[in-house]
Motif scaffolding. Structure first.
Motif, PDB file in Angstrom:
ATOM      1  N   UNK A 317     -25.909  31.453  34.705  1.00  0.00           N
ATOM      2  CA  UNK A 317     -26.293  32.884  34.419  1.00  0.00           C
ATOM      3  C   UNK A 317     -26.978  33.387  35.978  1.00  0.00           C
ATOM      4  N   UNK A 318     -28.068  32.644  36.398  1.00  0.00           N
ATOM      5  CA  UNK A 318     -28.812  33.094  37.457  1.00  0.00           C
ATOM      6  C   UNK A 318     -27.930  32.856  38.594  1.00  0.00           C
ATOM      7  N   UNK A 319     -27.217  32.086  38.765  1.00  0.00           N
ATOM      8  CA  UNK A 319     -26.341  31.721  39.845  1.00  0.00           C
ATOM      9  C   UNK A 319     -25.197  32.800  40.025  1.00  0.00           C
ATOM     10  N   UNK A 320     -24.982  33.472  38.967  1.00  0.00           N
ATOM     11  CA  UNK A 320     -23.713  34.110  38.715  1.00  0.00           C
ATOM     12  C   UNK A 320     -23.539  35.532  39.513  1.00  0.00           C
ATOM     13  N   UNK A 321     -24.843  35.985  40.136  1.00  0.00           N
ATOM     14  CA  UNK A 321     -24.819  36.782  40.680  1.00  0.00           C
ATOM     15  C   UNK A 321     -24.493  38.427  40.177  1.00  0.00           C
ATOM     16  N   UNK A 322     -24.347  38.168  38.697  1.00  0.00           N
ATOM     17  CA  UNK A 322     -23.892  39.426  37.962  1.00  0.00           C
ATOM     18  C   UNK A 322     -24.996  39.982  37.622  1.00  0.00           C
ATOM     19  N   UNK A 324     -27.003  41.720  34.826  1.00  0.00           N
ATOM     20  CA  UNK A 324     -26.969  42.101  33.699  1.00  0.00           C
ATOM     21  C   UNK A 324     -28.104  43.261  33.125  1.00  0.00           C
ATOM     22  N   UNK A 325     -27.673  43.803  31.959  1.00  0.00           N
ATOM     23  CA  UNK A 325     -28.794  44.993  31.538  1.00  0.00           C
ATOM     24  C   UNK A 325     -29.941  44.185  31.284  1.00  0.00           C
ATOM     25  N   UNK A 326     -29.910  42.990  30.395  1.00  0.00           N
ATOM     26  CA  UNK A 326     -31.394  42.127  30.264  1.00  0.00           C
ATOM     27  C   UNK A 326     -31.558  41.200  31.237  1.00  0.00           C
ATOM     28  N   UNK A 327     -32.640  40.984  31.746  1.00  0.00           N
ATOM     29  CA  UNK A 327     -32.998  39.963  32.798  1.00  0.00           C
ATOM     30  C   UNK A 327     -32.747  38.403  32.042  1.00  0.00           C
ATOM     31  N   UNK A 328     -32.357  37.918  33.067  1.00  0.00           N
ATOM     32  CA  UNK A 328     -32.205  36.154  32.591  1.00  0.00           C
ATOM     33  C   UNK A 328     -32.913  35.128  33.165  1.00  0.00           C
ATOM     34  N   UNK A 329     -33.731  34.574  32.634  1.00  0.00           N
ATOM     35  CA  UNK A 329     -34.805  33.554  33.191  1.00  0.00           C
ATOM     36  C   UNK A 329     -34.913  32.393  32.264  1.00  0.00           C
ATOM     37  N   UNK A 330     -35.589  31.314  32.314  1.00  0.00           N
ATOM     38  CA  UNK A 330     -35.700  30.161  31.332  1.00  0.00           C
ATOM     39  C   UNK A 330     -36.662  30.601  30.442  1.00  0.00           C
ATOM     40  N   UNK A 336     -26.210  39.130  23.818  1.00  0.00           N
ATOM     41  CA  UNK A 336     -24.661  38.910  23.835  1.00  0.00           C
ATOM     42  C   UNK A 336     -23.966  39.095  25.077  1.00  0.00           C
ATOM     43  N   UNK A 337     -24.424  39.951  26.111  1.00  0.00           N
ATOM     44  CA  UNK A 337     -23.851  39.973  27.370  1.00  0.00           C
ATOM     45  C   UNK A 337     -23.712  38.560  28.051  1.00  0.00           C
ATOM     46  N   UNK A 338     -25.123  37.785  28.064  1.00  0.00           N
ATOM     47  CA  UNK A 338     -25.029  36.663  28.594  1.00  0.00           C
ATOM     48  C   UNK A 338     -24.148  35.513  28.125  1.00  0.00           C
ATOM     49  N   UNK A 339     -24.049  35.683  26.555  1.00  0.00           N
ATOM     50  CA  UNK A 339     -23.358  34.722  25.940  1.00  0.00           C
ATOM     51  C   UNK A 339     -21.657  34.827  26.341  1.00  0.00           C
ATOM     52  N   UNK A 340     -21.648  36.159  26.349  1.00  0.00           N
ATOM     53  CA  UNK A 340     -20.093  36.430  26.568  1.00  0.00           C
ATOM     54  C   UNK A 340     -19.745  36.113  27.967  1.00  0.00           C
ATOM     55  N   UNK A 341     -20.465  36.404  29.018  1.00  0.00           N
ATOM     56  CA  UNK A 341     -20.356  35.848  30.050  1.00  0.00           C
ATOM     57  C   UNK A 341     -19.935  34.274  30.315  1.00  0.00           C
ATOM     58  N   UNK A 342     -20.820  33.465  29.645  1.00  0.00           N
ATOM     59  CA  UNK A 342     -20.555  32.227  29.717  1.00  0.00           C
ATOM     60  C   UNK A 342     -19.019  31.687  29.287  1.00  0.00           C
TER      61      UNK A 342
END
Ligand code: 4AD
Ligand code: MG
Length: 463
Positions: A317-322, A324-330, A336-342
Motif C-alpha cells: 500500500x505504501x509503495x502503491x503511490x495511491x 488514500x483518504x486515510x493514511x496507511x502506515x505500519x 475498506x479502501x486499503x483492503x479493496x486496493x489490495x
C-alpha cells in the motif's frame, strides 16, 4: 384440488393439458375486452406465471379487483404458451379473490422503484422481484452453511445472546436491563447498583459467540455457531448493521494455516452452492444491478486466495503511490479502501491478511514471537473488503492472562474463559463470517440494508 407452486409448474411437475390450481399475488394485468393477461407470482421463484382470461367466460366486473398486489386463486388448464417469455401458461376456468390491493394506496405499482424508496417500505418489499431474489438467495446460503459444516462433522452450538462479557473488547454493546431507567438504584458511592438488576450484574446483547464457541470446541472438537449478533457501533456505512448474523466455526487442534484453508473452502462452497441452486435469481440480479456479478462469483471459485502478512500488505500500500483518504502506515487499522486496493487493484483476487499488530486486534489472539503481532487473519473480498475475521487463539494461560491484565479487562467476567487454558488447553482456531457481507457479495447488492429483511441501523428500528 391441491395447489401447485409456480416453481413446480415451470419445473415440469404438472403436465400440459391437465388442470392446475395456483395461488399468488398479481404483478400486472393487461389486455383488452376479449382477453386479459395476469402475471402471477407466488414467491417460489422469480418467474411469473401468465394467466389468460378469455373474457367470453368472465365478467369485466369479476376482473376489476384483480390489480397489482391483489391475492388470487385460479384454476385452469396448463397449456403451452404462444407468447414469448414463457413456456407454459394457464387458461383460467375459475377465479377467486382472496384480498384486493387498492391501486390508489398500494405502494408497489409496476414501475421500478429505487432501493431507497423500498427501504421505507420494508414491510412490502419482499414482494418485489429484487427482494424476492435476495431473500431466496439468503435462505439458500443459510442452508449451504449448515450443510457445509454438518458434512464435515462440525456440531451446531447455540451460544447465548445475553452475556456479561465483551468478546471483541470494543465497548459496542447494547445493554439489557430491567432496572427502572427513571429511578436507578444506586450504591453508596453513587454508581448504578447492578446487583438489583435482573441478572444481578450488568448484562448486554452479544457481539460474538466466540468465547462460548471455544468452550464448545475444546469439548466437541469442532463447532460452529450461526446466530444474530449485535453491535452498537455508530457506523452508518453500507457494510455495517447494528443487528447482523454471524457464523463462527471454532476448531480444536487447528493452527492458522488450517483456519485459512477452512475459511477459503467454506466461502467457495457457499458461492458455488448459490450459483448451482439460485441461478435464476442471480441472473436476474446480475441483469438489473451488476453485469459483472456472475464473472466475479466464478472467478472467486477458480482463484486461490492470496496469503499475505499485514506487514507485507502495508508495504504494498505504501509503495502503491495511491492517495488514500486515510493514511496507511505500519500499525494503522486498515480501512475498506486499503483492503479493496489490495484485492481489486493489486492482486485481483481475494486476499487473506495475517499477523496484524496486536494493538489493533482482540485480546484472545495468539501472540507471535516478535512480541508485536498476533496470529490474526482477515479475509478480504472484492466489492466488500473484510468478509471474515478470525485467528489462532492464545492457548497459553500465562500469556493470555498477561494480555487480559495489560488491557484492563475485568477478571470477574473472564474466569470461566481462562479455565479453558487451565484445564487441557490445546491450540485452536476459528473465525467469524458476517452473513450479510456474504449475501452482499453473492447478490451483487451494494448496501447491507438491502440483504436483510428488516435492517437495524442507527436511528432505524421500524418494522
Ligand atoms: O471481525 P469480527 O469483529 O470478529 C469477531 O467477532 C470474532 N469474534 C470472530 C471469530 O473469530 N470467531 O467480526 C467478524 C465478521 C467481520 O469480518 C464482518 O464480516 C462481520 O463479522 N461484521 C459485521 N457485519 C455487519 N455489520 C457489522 N456491524 C459487523 N461487524 C462485523
Ligand atoms: Mg474484524
Amino acid at each position: 384440488m391441491k395447489r401447485t407452486k409456480i416453481i413446480d409448474i415451470f419445473g415440469g411437475k404438472a403436465a400440459v393439458g391437465t388442470e392446475v390450481s395456483v395461488k399468488g399475488w398479481v404483478r400486472t394485468r393487461r389486455g383488452n375486452k376479449h382477453v386479459q393477461f395476469v402475471a402471477l407470482n407466488d414467491g417460489s421463484t422469480i418467474k411469473n406465471l401468465q394467466i389468460v382470461f378469455d373474457m367470453a367466460q368472465f365478467d369485466d366486473e369479476q376482473l376489476k379487483p384483480v390489480t397489482t398486489g391483489s391475492a388470487i386463486h385460479v384454476t385452469g388448464i396448463l397449456v403451452e404458451s404462444m407468447g414469448k417469455g414463457q413456456s407454459v401458461e394457464v387458461q383460467a376456468k375459475t377465479l377467486e379473490i382472496y384480498g384486493t390491493a387498492d391501486p390508489e394506496a398500494y405502494p408497489l405499482q409496476k414501475k421500478g422503484h429505487t432501493l431507497e424508496f423500498l427501504r421505507e417500505k420494508a414491510h412490502l418489499r419482499p414482494r418485489t422481484n429484487t427482494f424476492g431474489a435476495v431473500l431466496r438467495v439468503r435462505s439458500a446460503l443459510a442452508y449451504a452453511i449448515h450443510k457445509f459444516f454438518q458434512e464435515r462433522g462440525f456440531f451446531y452450538l447455540h451460544t447465548p445472546l445475553i452475556t456479561a462479557s465483551d468478546c471483541e473488547g470494543a465497548g459496542a454493546m447494547f445493554q439489557v436491563t430491567t432496572l427502572p431507567l427513571n429511578d436507578l438504584p444506586k450504591t453508596e458511592d453513587g454508581a448504578i447498583d447492578y446487583s438489583a438488576d435482573f441478572f444481578g450484574k450488568q448484562a448486554a446483547l452479544t457481539v460474538s459467540g466466540q468465547l462460548e464457541g471455544e468452550l464448545g470446541a475444546t469439548a466437541l472438537g469442532a463447532i460452529y455457531t450461526f446466530g444474530p449478533t449485535f453491535r452498537a457501533e455508530n457506523s452508518n456505512t453500507p457494510r455495517h448493521l447494528a443487528e447482523f448474523w454471524m457464523i463462527e466455526p471454532e476448531v480444536a487442534f487447528n493452527d492458522i494455516a488450517d483456519n485459512m484453508q477452512l475459511a477459503e473452502d467454506f466461502i467457495k462452497y457457499c458461492v458455488k452452492y448459490a450459483l448451482d441452486n439460485c441461478r435464476d435469481d442471480i441472473e436476474f440480479l446480475a441483469s438489473m444491478y451488476d453485469k459483472e456479478l456472475i464473472n466475479r462469483l466464478e472467478s472467486v471459485l477458480k482463484d486461490e486466495f492470496v496469503r499475505l502478512t499485514y506487514t507485507e500488505g502495508v508495504e504494498i500500500l505504501e509503495k502503491s503511490g495511491k492517495k488514500f483518504e486515510f493514511p496507511v502506515y505500519w500499525g494503522a487499522d486498515l480501512s475498506s479502501e486499503h483492503e479493496r486496493y489490495l484485492v481489486e487493484e493489486h492482486f485481483k483476487r481475494p486476499v487473506i491478511l495475517t499477523d496484524y499488530p496486536k494493538e489493533i486486534k482482540a485480546f484472545y489472539m495468539k501472540q507471535n514471537e516478535d512480541g508485536k503481532t498476533v496470529r490474526a487473519m482477515d479475509v478480504l473480498f472484492p466489492q466488500i473488503g473484510e468478509i471474515i475475521g478470525g485467528s489462532e487463539r492464545e492457548e497459553s494461560y500465562d500469556k493470555l492472562l498477561a494480555r487480559i491484565e495489560e488491557l484492563g479487562i475485568p477478571m470477574k467476567d473472564m474466569w470461566w474463559y481462562l479455565d479453558t487454558r487451565r484445564f487441557g488447553t490445546v491450540p485452536h482456531s476459528g473465525f467469524g463470517l458476517g452473513f450479510e457481507r456474504l449475501v452482499l457479495f453473492v447478490t451483487g447488492m451494494t448496501n447491507i440494508r438491502d440483504v436483510i429483511p428488516f435492517p437495524r441501523t442507527p436511528g432505524n428500528a421500524e418494522f
